[in-house]
Design an enzyme around this catalytic site. Sequence first.
Site, mmCIF file in Angstrom:
data_model
loop_
_atom_site.group_PDB
_atom_site.id
_atom_site.type_symbol
_atom_site.label_atom_id
_atom_site.label_comp_id
_atom_site.label_asym_id
_atom_site.label_seq_id
_atom_site.Cartn_x
_atom_site.Cartn_y
_atom_site.Cartn_z
ATOM 1 N N LYS A 178 -13.294 -0.597 5.929
ATOM 2 C CA LYS A 178 -13.887 -1.513 4.790
ATOM 3 C C LYS A 178 -14.932 -2.503 5.637
ATOM 4 C CE LYS A 178 -9.862 -0.111 2.936
ATOM 5 N NZ LYS A 178 -8.990 0.668 3.676
ATOM 6 N N ASP B 63 -0.560 -5.734 9.212
ATOM 7 C CA ASP B 63 -1.378 -4.840 8.856
ATOM 8 C C ASP B 63 -2.627 -5.469 8.740
ATOM 9 O OD1 ASP B 63 -1.624 -2.077 6.490
ATOM 10 O OD2 ASP B 63 -3.078 -2.665 7.957
ATOM 11 N N TRP C 186 0.934 -1.137 -0.050
ATOM 12 C CA TRP C 186 -0.059 0.107 -0.018
ATOM 13 C C TRP C 186 0.822 1.250 0.002
ATOM 14 C CZ3 TRP C 186 -1.931 2.780 5.043
ATOM 15 C CH2 TRP C 186 -2.888 3.629 4.672
#
Lengths: 462, 428
Positions: free
Chosen positions: A298, A262, A181
């Site tokens: 999310k 993560d 990311w």
Amino acid sequence: MASSMLSLGSTALLPREINKDKLKLGNSGSNPFLKAKSIGRVTMTVSVKPSRFEGITMAPPDPILGVSEAFKADTDDMKLNLGVGAYRTEELQPYVLNVVKKAENLMLERGDNKEYLPIEGLAAFNKATAELLFGAGHPVIKEQKVATIQGLSGTGSLRLAAALIERYFPGAKVVISSPTWGNHKNIFNDAKVPWSEYRYYDPKTIGLDFEGMIADIKEAPEGSFILLHGCAHNPTGIDPTPEQWVKIADVIQEKNHIPFFDVAYQGFASGSLDEDAASVRLFAERGMEFFVAQSYSKNLGLYAERIGAINVVCSSADAATRVKSQLKRIARPMYSNPPVHGARIVANVVGDATMFSEWKAEMEMMAGRIKTVRQKLYDSLVSKDKSGKDWSFILKQIGMFSFTGLNKAQSDNMTNKWHVYMTKDGRISLAGLSLAKCEYLADAIIDSYHNALLYWETPIEL
Amino acid sequence: MAMSIRNSASRRAMNQISNDFIGLRSMSSWWKSVEPAAKDPILGVTEAFLADHSPDKVNVGVGAYRDDNGKPVVLECVREAERRIAGNAFMEYLPMGGSVKMVEETLKLAYGDDSEFIKDKRVAAVQALSGTGACRLFADFQKRFCPGSQIYIPVPTWSNHHNIWRDAQVPQKTYHYYHPETKGLDFSALMDDVKNAPEGSFFLLHACAHNPTGVDPTEEQWREISQLFKKKRHFAFFDMAYQGFASGDPARDAKSIRIFLEDGHHIGISQSYAKNMGLYGQRVGCLSVLCDNEKQAVAVKSQLQQLGRPMYSNPPLHGAQIVSTILGDQELKSLWLKEVKIMADRIISMRTTLRESLENLGSPLSWEHVTKQIGMFCYSGLTPEQVDRLTREYHIYMTRNGRISMAGVTTGNVGYLANAIHEVTKSA
């Protein structure tokens, strides 16, 4: 680093780079604002002096968030936003989970106050989030070995951990996947934590370069922090298999590295909260000390409320207490205490059996829609592309994103010719794709893959 | 600093720690060198208060408003705004700079509804995580773009200011502010410090309702400060956490800022809705920097966003929506202004009552400062030892610098408070 060129575009300029640049600021010794420079322009009558921020140049657009901004500006009918990873319904509308609306209404009825949370955040949230991650009743929780504090979604939680690393492990490196990311690098840069990369994505197979990954983790100096995506790797969508996770844990333990997870998609990848936490729980079983950053952007659709957590699993309750106190000390001069709204929503949803079940069902639905779209995209590609190219990687990948294998030139073609917005590393967000648009997208991908060079005369990057 | 070694740096201790780090014993903790952090002086007070079981306990520690029953308040305008936005279909990421609408309304409060600077788009502004976040963004911005600079901070100031600029790695200097003898402003020493600072220095100013002292310069003094700043080409960074809360009138509370703007300074401002809209836990604020022109403002804003991205990506929505709903609606905005005035008035009346109570008790000391000071806090002049006595003997909680949060004073406890203060100070 050549490999970083393939991954996301420009990251934040390092302060050193800014100084070297055309800015007339920050020359050592003298205060540049004092120089009587001839500016050659009319000084405005109301201003006292030219601004000391005169030489500040425009920051580059964020490679991910900048995509949405460009999409908004596009007037073409066929435009498709596959940039930022925010879930969309089949009608390509944002989706607020029903369970979230319920929780908000409950909170409103109850008339909750708006007092400051403690620096570490909402206690009920911290409890819930650790239990979701490790499983309620897990030894690390029972024995109070986890330091959990609420953070500003995944970003904020990562940043707290990065600051802790900088402060207590000076010189230690974080090793991150290539690619990863885009904001990971910004976070470690701004926290002044050095980083390097381990091989991850194999463009030849559009899959995992497992040998390369293990070799690079082995080669990292002992005691490095290894950044791992718990599930649904961003941007590739390529996750290690359970067997591969075991080998990863082995080599990390061997080299006495510190794992740093993560977890931004728990529940969103497979549809099951427990299944998606398997990698983290494997490491917990091993009795290792490690970090886990979580996000509810999310899986609960709480993007805008910035709700997440940083968990540090320690070998003793005493260490966890001390670590927690130092995390608080890092948070206080950043924002004092975290925002309450998102934390309350999570705590309410998780704390109520009915709402919790409803949440699980909605999460399954979201993950299910993405799987369906993947299948349709694959089917469209296979039926339209006569070249015999193997598109099965689309089905093997998991989560919101798919790494298409398109390079920068090809990705540019997607945007410039087909008005398909994606990040330049070839990542598309399936969450922004509807069944109705799969065929159009397939056409765009096939065209870009085969013909982009002809249109744009850019050399292929391997 | 980072690896704090408990013993003096003996070879054995060093070896122990480096062994741990290299991890020859795989199960030993990585965190051996992590000391427990000291409790935050302000937030730690509330923790201690909560742990106290005495029925008489009084919390005049943290600066969060309480009504006359000592209860936290959620403003009516806020409740109404929440009702309107509940369950709305928008929870997507805000842009990196935050809610445009919220920022627009917030700038009007600081710069004026008809500000030419807003019209000319010369203000670079981003939504921030309340006042703390705005100050931190500015400190990071200052570090990145004026790396040789320092920040001048008043003595005393909100303790977190020191943490913020320290973690941003901007060196700090102090300037005189509070005058213990008069319990007022040490104006001449302040002006001396401003004069003696190198040209082009950065100064942190409290726009109104100075925290922790409650001591503000007069309008005339602000004008003099501004003129001297002009001469010295200093940069003024205003922390405005109490607009509307100080006098009850937001325009009046922004006077210092307006003076500086009139005088042509290019300032920076941190604004917070924690107190004046009671949105403490929502973390809503704004950082703005006045630039030469629109182009520069765009560039500066982009750099501010760049600083926020690796800290939290984009700011939280809910509080910002509450603010923009209220300020964007005539009726709600009027209601807000009324409610802010009620809060400010209650505090002012408590100041009066506290002072009168102390005087009626026959206190040998002067308590004039209680009513001269303004805003949420009163710098009582109590010593740390006296504060400790208040806590131990009377279960009264405040920070050890003698700062009393007037917001925690009610008609129900003011008598008890006055009596306790009298007891610990009467032989002073």
